[in-house]
Scaffold this active site. Sequence first.
Site, short mmCIF file in Angstrom:
data_model
loop_
_atom_site.label_atom_id
_atom_site.label_comp_id
_atom_site.label_asym_id
_atom_site.label_seq_id
_atom_site.Cartn_x
_atom_site.Cartn_y
_atom_site.Cartn_z
N HIS A 191 0.84 -1.20 0.00
CA HIS A 191 0.00 0.00 0.00
C HIS A 191 0.88 1.26 0.00
O HIS A 191 0.61 2.22 -0.70
CB HIS A 191 -0.88 0.05 1.25
CG HIS A 191 -1.88 -1.06 1.38
ND1 HIS A 191 -1.78 -2.02 2.34
CD2 HIS A 191 -3.00 -1.33 0.68
CE1 HIS A 191 -2.80 -2.86 2.24
NE2 HIS A 191 -3.57 -2.46 1.24
N MET A 234 2.96 -9.22 -0.86
CA MET A 234 2.40 -8.69 0.39
C MET A 234 0.90 -8.57 0.28
O MET A 234 0.36 -8.19 -0.78
CB MET A 234 3.00 -7.33 0.70
CG MET A 234 4.44 -7.44 1.09
SD MET A 234 5.01 -5.87 1.78
CE MET A 234 6.72 -6.28 2.04
P1 AMP Z 1 -6.56 -3.50 -0.54
O1 AMP Z 1 -6.39 -2.73 0.72
O2 AMP Z 1 -6.17 -4.94 -0.43
O3 AMP Z 1 -7.92 -3.28 -1.17
O4 AMP Z 1 -5.51 -2.89 -1.56
C1 AMP Z 1 -5.49 -1.52 -1.84
C2 AMP Z 1 -4.58 -1.29 -3.02
O5 AMP Z 1 -3.26 -1.74 -2.69
C3 AMP Z 1 -5.00 -2.07 -4.28
O6 AMP Z 1 -4.84 -1.24 -5.42
C4 AMP Z 1 -4.05 -3.22 -4.29
O7 AMP Z 1 -3.82 -3.76 -5.58
C5 AMP Z 1 -2.79 -2.60 -3.73
N1 AMP Z 1 -1.90 -3.62 -3.18
C6 AMP Z 1 -2.21 -4.59 -2.28
N2 AMP Z 1 -1.14 -5.38 -2.07
C7 AMP Z 1 -0.14 -4.90 -2.85
C8 AMP Z 1 1.22 -5.31 -3.07
N3 AMP Z 1 1.75 -6.35 -2.46
N4 AMP Z 1 1.96 -4.59 -3.93
C9 AMP Z 1 1.42 -3.50 -4.58
N5 AMP Z 1 0.16 -3.08 -4.41
C10 AMP Z 1 -0.62 -3.77 -3.56
#
Ligand code: AMP
Length: 282
Positions: free
Chosen positions: A37, A184
Amino acid sequence: MQVCQTNQQVSDLVSTWRLAGKSVAFVPTMGGLHQGHLSLVEQAKQQADNVIVSIFVNPTQFGENEDFEQYPNTLKEDLKQLEALQVAGVFTPDAQQMYPDGFSTNIKAGHLAEGLCGEKRPGYFDGVVQIVHRLFEIISPDIAIFGQKDYQQLLVIKQMVSEYSLPIKILSADIVREADGLAMSTRNQYLSAKERTEAAHLYRILVQLKQDVLSNKTVDSAILNAEQSLAKHFKIDYLSVLDANTLSATTDNTTKIAILCAVFLGSTRLIDNIIFHPKQTT
Ligand code: AMP
């Protein structure tokens, strides 16, 4: 750093930035923030004057037997991390702000949502486009940044923005991985110590699959090999090798290939992908 809990507060905040001539980059999240994030936030900072991050665990993108109730809530820690990155605004609405009583306008995800996670988690992408569209409407950013970690989601959002002609530029950020290759994810917290060790096999097997595809093995035989390796560690939800632009079968015209995978390790669902260019034949 301003923390806004209501739609009014956040749109007022963005309006003051607009009046001051500032550009705005937006990073939507469900909290439980990790380095993945934060890499999106870093990228956002390079793209605009002010960055706003939302933290909202969106109930409409969870299925009935999924982990909505137990989804990690680390708000205090998340705010500390965002403050350290000098984020200008954080939006932490509750469900009543996002979906006030009687809220009924629904937009649906486009055809890119049909297979893969869309097929395995019915309704999931409709929930995603509903909340992202709502957040875009309230915040009106110039730019929004999504992780390639959720590759199908990235394409579904790009399709929504294009088909609804929203004046927002969508950027993607590379997947941030642990030292052993595991992508992650907030959900990695669910893994036991033994499962966490086992989880590293996922990326290793996908890298091997990529090498097999590049070494001219047929896609079908490469997938079969990878499925046999995955099955030793995981319950496979799906594993596909597709054209990365269309999410349909690769053809001679494919310029970018996507290996896309979801597996279960115990009750934890892990997703991962690798996007790469096919081998040049000339
Ligand atoms: P989430 O909180 O899981 O909905 O993720 C929020 C944003 O963070 C989304 O755009 C995800 O694709 C991105 N994200 C989650 N994990 C990763 C990661 N390991 N590397 C890069 N972006 C991530």
